[in-house]
Scaffold this motif. Structure first.
Motif, PDB file in Angstrom:
ATOM      1  N   LEU A   1      15.941  -5.445  -0.515  1.00 50.76           N
ATOM      2  CA  LEU A   1      15.801  -6.524  -1.486  1.00 50.76           C
ATOM      3  C   LEU A   1      14.492  -7.269  -1.266  1.00 50.76           C
ATOM      4  O   LEU A   1      14.144  -7.632  -0.150  1.00 50.76           O
ATOM      5  CB  LEU A   1      16.974  -7.503  -1.365  1.00 50.76           C
ATOM      6  N   GLY A   2      13.773  -7.474  -2.365  1.00 47.66           N
ATOM      7  CA  GLY A   2      12.502  -8.180  -2.292  1.00 47.66           C
ATOM      8  C   GLY A   2      11.312  -7.275  -2.070  1.00 47.66           C
ATOM      9  O   GLY A   2      10.166  -7.723  -2.252  1.00 47.66           O
ATOM     10  N   ASP A   3      11.525  -6.014  -1.677  1.00 47.93           N
ATOM     11  CA  ASP A   3      10.404  -5.094  -1.519  1.00 47.93           C
ATOM     12  C   ASP A   3       9.688  -4.885  -2.851  1.00 47.93           C
ATOM     13  O   ASP A   3      10.322  -4.814  -3.907  1.00 47.93           O
ATOM     14  CB  ASP A   3      10.879  -3.736  -0.993  1.00 47.93           C
ATOM     15  N   VAL A   4       8.376  -4.776  -2.787  1.00 47.38           N
ATOM     16  CA  VAL A   4       7.569  -4.494  -3.979  1.00 47.38           C
ATOM     17  C   VAL A   4       7.027  -3.071  -3.858  1.00 47.38           C
ATOM     18  O   VAL A   4       6.257  -2.764  -2.947  1.00 47.38           O
ATOM     19  CB  VAL A   4       6.404  -5.486  -4.118  1.00 47.38           C
ATOM     20  N   LEU A   5       7.458  -2.202  -4.775  1.00 50.54           N
ATOM     21  CA  LEU A   5       7.030  -0.802  -4.730  1.00 50.54           C
ATOM     22  C   LEU A   5       5.817  -0.566  -5.624  1.00 50.54           C
ATOM     23  O   LEU A   5       5.779  -1.025  -6.772  1.00 50.54           O
ATOM     24  CB  LEU A   5       8.163   0.126  -5.180  1.00 50.54           C
ATOM     25  N   GLN A   6       4.842   0.147  -5.093  1.00 50.07           N
ATOM     26  CA  GLN A   6       3.737   0.670  -5.882  1.00 50.07           C
ATOM     27  C   GLN A   6       4.092   2.133  -6.154  1.00 50.07           C
ATOM     28  O   GLN A   6       4.143   2.954  -5.232  1.00 50.07           O
ATOM     29  CB  GLN A   6       2.422   0.568  -5.116  1.00 50.07           C
ATOM     30  N   VAL A   7       4.381   2.455  -7.397  1.00 48.58           N
ATOM     31  CA  VAL A   7       4.872   3.778  -7.788  1.00 48.58           C
ATOM     32  C   VAL A   7       3.731   4.506  -8.491  1.00 48.58           C
ATOM     33  O   VAL A   7       3.243   4.061  -9.533  1.00 48.58           O
ATOM     34  CB  VAL A   7       6.082   3.662  -8.735  1.00 48.58           C
ATOM     35  N   SER A   8       3.293   5.612  -7.930  1.00 45.51           N
ATOM     36  CA  SER A   8       2.119   6.294  -8.484  1.00 45.51           C
ATOM     37  C   SER A   8       2.374   7.791  -8.636  1.00 45.51           C
ATOM     38  O   SER A   8       3.139   8.392  -7.876  1.00 45.51           O
ATOM     39  CB  SER A   8       0.893   6.073  -7.590  1.00 45.51           C
ATOM     40  N   VAL A   9       1.741   8.361  -9.658  1.00 42.41           N
ATOM     41  CA  VAL A   9       1.748   9.814  -9.869  1.00 42.41           C
ATOM     42  C   VAL A   9       0.301  10.281 -10.001  1.00 42.41           C
ATOM     43  O   VAL A   9      -0.545   9.561 -10.538  1.00 42.41           O
ATOM     44  CB  VAL A   9       2.568  10.209 -11.121  1.00 42.41           C
ATOM     45  N   LYS A  10       0.021  11.492  -9.505  1.00 39.90           N
ATOM     46  CA  LYS A  10      -1.335  12.024  -9.546  1.00 39.90           C
ATOM     47  C   LYS A  10      -1.287  13.506  -9.897  1.00 39.90           C
ATOM     48  O   LYS A  10      -0.491  14.264  -9.327  1.00 39.90           O
ATOM     49  CB  LYS A  10      -2.017  11.826  -8.188  1.00 39.90           C
TER      50      LYS A  10
END
Length: 472
Positions: free
Chosen positions: A105-114
Motif C-alpha cells: 500500500l502506498g507504493d508508486v509503480l513506474q510501469v513501462s514497456v519497450k
C-alpha cells in the motif's frame, strides 16, 4: 520515443500502427497503489485471498502486511499496451511475468514497456515489460506479445465514471456500533439549520443516537421543515438562543439525562465555554482534546490524529492528557494496545527543538506508568511514523515506527495542516470527537457530509459506552 501521449489536446485517443513503431521505442505510466485498488481488483477477479484483504491475516504471511494481487501489476502493463503503445486496436496474444517483490500500500509503480522485436510478416511485436517501485526496485518484469494495429485509429476518449469503494468503508468498519444494543442519548445543541438537523435525524435513523434537540423551538422546526424531515418523535427543549442551548445541554449531562453532545449551528467556542467552566461544566482531571479518526486509502489501518482543534500550543502536562485521551479512544473502538508516534521535525532529540524534548519526556512518562494502554515512541518524523521503509532507511528500530495507529502533533497548527493535507491530497476521510470531558462531544462542521456525521456519532457512541464500562 518515450511516454507516447495517450490523448491529444482535444481529448482524443490515438494509436501507433505497426509501421510507425520502432524497435527500442517505449511508453510508461505511473500508478500509486491504494486500498481501493486492491478491493476493486478483488471484486473484478473474485480473488479474495486474505493476504490482500485481511490485515490481521496478512501479518502472518511472509510479507507481514497487505500486498497487491500480483496481476494488478500485470493489468497495468496491459493498460500501457492497450492505450499508449501500440494503443487502440492492439490484440493481446501472450504475456510472461516474474514477480520479484511485493507491491505494498502506498507504493508508486513506474510501469513501462519497450519494443524488443517486430515480426513483419505477422505484424506482431514483442515487448519487454517492467514495473519498478518508488525506490527503483524491480517488482515485476517479463515480456508481452501483441498483434499491433495496421490502421490509424483516433477516437474520442471514453470518460469512465469515478468509482469510490463503499465510501469510507474502513471508517465504517472502525466505527461500527452494530454490536451495541442501545444508541446513546445525545443533546444536539442549537440545530437550527438544515445540515445540523439532518445530521441528527440520519444518526437517529441508523440507531446511533437518541437525539434531544436543544434550541429555539421555532427555528428548529423551521430547519426540519426546510430539510423535509419529521422530528415529531424527538424530544425538544425550547431555549431562546445558542448561549442558552449550550448551557442547557451541559446541565442535561450533569443531570444524567444525556450521555453525549453534538454541536449544531453555533460556534465551537460558544459550546466549549460551557463545557470547560470550573463550576457547572464538564471538566475531568484531564484537559479536553480533539481526536480525528482517519481512513487513509494508502495506509493499511485506521489513523488517529490529535490535537487539531482544541489545544493551540500544549505543554508537557497537557500533551500527556492528549496522548492518554487518544489511547482511550483507540481502546473504545477495539484497539487494545495502540502504537503512538509523538511527531516532530526529526527523529532525534535536539535541544533546539522543544517538541523533541517533550516527545522524549512523554516516552519516559509512559515507562513510569504516567501514560497507560499503548506503545509510545518519539520523537518521530512523519515519514518514519507511517513508513516502515523510511524508518528502516534511517536505522530506526521501534515497534511504532512505520506502523503508528496514533499521531500526536507538536501543536494545533501542525495537526490541523496534517489533517487537511490528508483530506485534500490523499483522499482521506475522517470522523472527529472531543474527548477528556465527562462525555464525548461531536464537533460538526458545515463542510461535513452525512457519512462523516454518521461516523462521528458512531464514534461518540463507542466512546460513551467505553467510558461507562471502565469509568474513564
Amino acid at each position: 520515443m518515450d511516454n507516447h501521449e495517450l490523448m491529444d489536446g482535444n481529448g482524443y485517443i490515438e494509436n501507433r500502427t505497426f509501421d510507425e513503431i520502432d524497435i527500442g521505442e517505449s511508453a510508461s505510466l505511473e500508478k500509486r497503489l491504494t486500498l481501493d485498488d486492491i478491493k476493486l481488483f478483488a471484486i473484478m477477479s473474485g480473488d479474495i485471498n486474505p493476504a490482500h484483504l485481511d490485515e490481521d491475516f496478512a501479518k502472518s504471511t511472509r510479507f507481514q502486511e497487505v500486498v497487491a494481487h500480483g496481476m494488478w501489476g500485470g493489468a497495468l502493463i496491459s493498460t500501457v499496451l492497450g492505450t499508449e503503445l501500440p494503443g487502440a486496436g492492439t490484440i493481446y496474444l501472450g504475456q510472461t511475468l516474474r514477480f520479484r517483490e511485493p507491491v505494498r500500500l502506498g507504493d508508486v509503480l513506474q510501469v513501462s514497456v519497450k519494443v524488443r522485436s517486430k515480426d513483419e510478416a505477422r505484424k506482431r511485436i514483442i515487448f519487454d515489460c517492467r514495473c519498478t517501485n518508488q525506490n527503483g526496485r524491480i517488482v515485476i518484469e517479463g515480456e508481452a506479445e501483441v498483434q499491433a494495429p495496421t490502421e490509424k485509429i483516433r477516437r474520442p476518449r471514453t470518460v469512465l465514471p469515478r468509482v469510490r469503494m463503499a465510501e469510507r468503508a474502513r471508517l465504517h468498519e472502525l466505527l461500527t456500533a452494530a454490536d451495541l444494543p442501545e444508541p446513546v442519548d445525545m443533546a444536539v445543541v442549537h440545530p437550527v439549520d438544515e445540515v445540523s438537523i439532518m445530521g441528527a435525524y440520519e444518526s437517529a435513523r441508523h440507531r446511533l443516537i437518541r437525539p434531544v434537540l436543544v434550541g429555539p423551538e421555532a427555528k428548529i422546526r423551521a430547519a426540519a421543515e426546510a430539510a423535509g424531515i419529521d422530528i415529531s418523535e424527538f424530544p425538544l427543549v425550547d431555549v431562546p438562543h445558542s448561549h442558552a442551548a449550550a448551557a442547557e445541554a451541559v446541565a442535561m449531562v450533569r443531570a444524567g439525562r444525556v450521555g453525549a453532545l453534538m454541536k449544531g449551528a453555533l460556534h465551537t467556542d460558544e459550546l466549549l465555554h460551557e463545557v470547560v467552566k470550573r463550576d457547572g461544566g464538564l471538566r475531568t482531571e484531564r484537559c479536553i482534546s480533539h481526536v480525528m479518526a482517519f481512513d487513509v486509502p494508502t495506509y493499511p489501518r485506521p489513523l488517529f490524529i490529535t490535537d487539531a482543534a482544541i489545544n493551540i500550543d500544549p505543554k508537557l502536562d497537557a500533551k500527556r492528557d492528549i496522548v492518554q485521551n487518544a489511547i482511550d479512544l483507540a481502546h473504545a473502538v477495539g484497539n487494545a494496545n495502540p502504537k503512538v508516534a509523538i511527531l516532530s521535525a526529526v527523529e532525534t532529540v535536539n535541544s533546539k527543538i522543544a517538541s523533541t524534548l517533550e516527545a522524549a519526556a512523554l516516552c519516559k512518562m509512559a515507562e513510569r506508568g504516567q501514560i497507560r494502554g499503548g506503545v509510545i515512541d518519539g520523537p518521530l518524523a512523519f515519514d518514519n511514523a507511517v513508513s516502515e521503509a523510511a524508518a528502516a532507511a534511517k536505522g530506526i528500530v521501534s515497534p511504532v515506527a512505520g506502523r503508528a495507529d496514533i499521531l500526536v502533533a507538536p501543536d494545533l497548527e501542525s495537526a490541523n495542516m496534517l489533517m487537511k493535507q490528508l483530506t485534500y491530497l490523499a483522499d482521506a476521510t475522517g470522523a472527529g470527537l472531543v474527548v477528556g470531558a465527562r462525555v464525548p462531544i461531536v464537533l460538526t462542521s458545515r463542510a461535513d457530509d452525512a457519512i462523516t456525521r454518521l461516523a462521528s456519532c458512531a464514534l461518540a457512541l463507542l466512546a460513551a459506552s467505553y467510558q461507562q464500562r471502565v469509568g474513564v
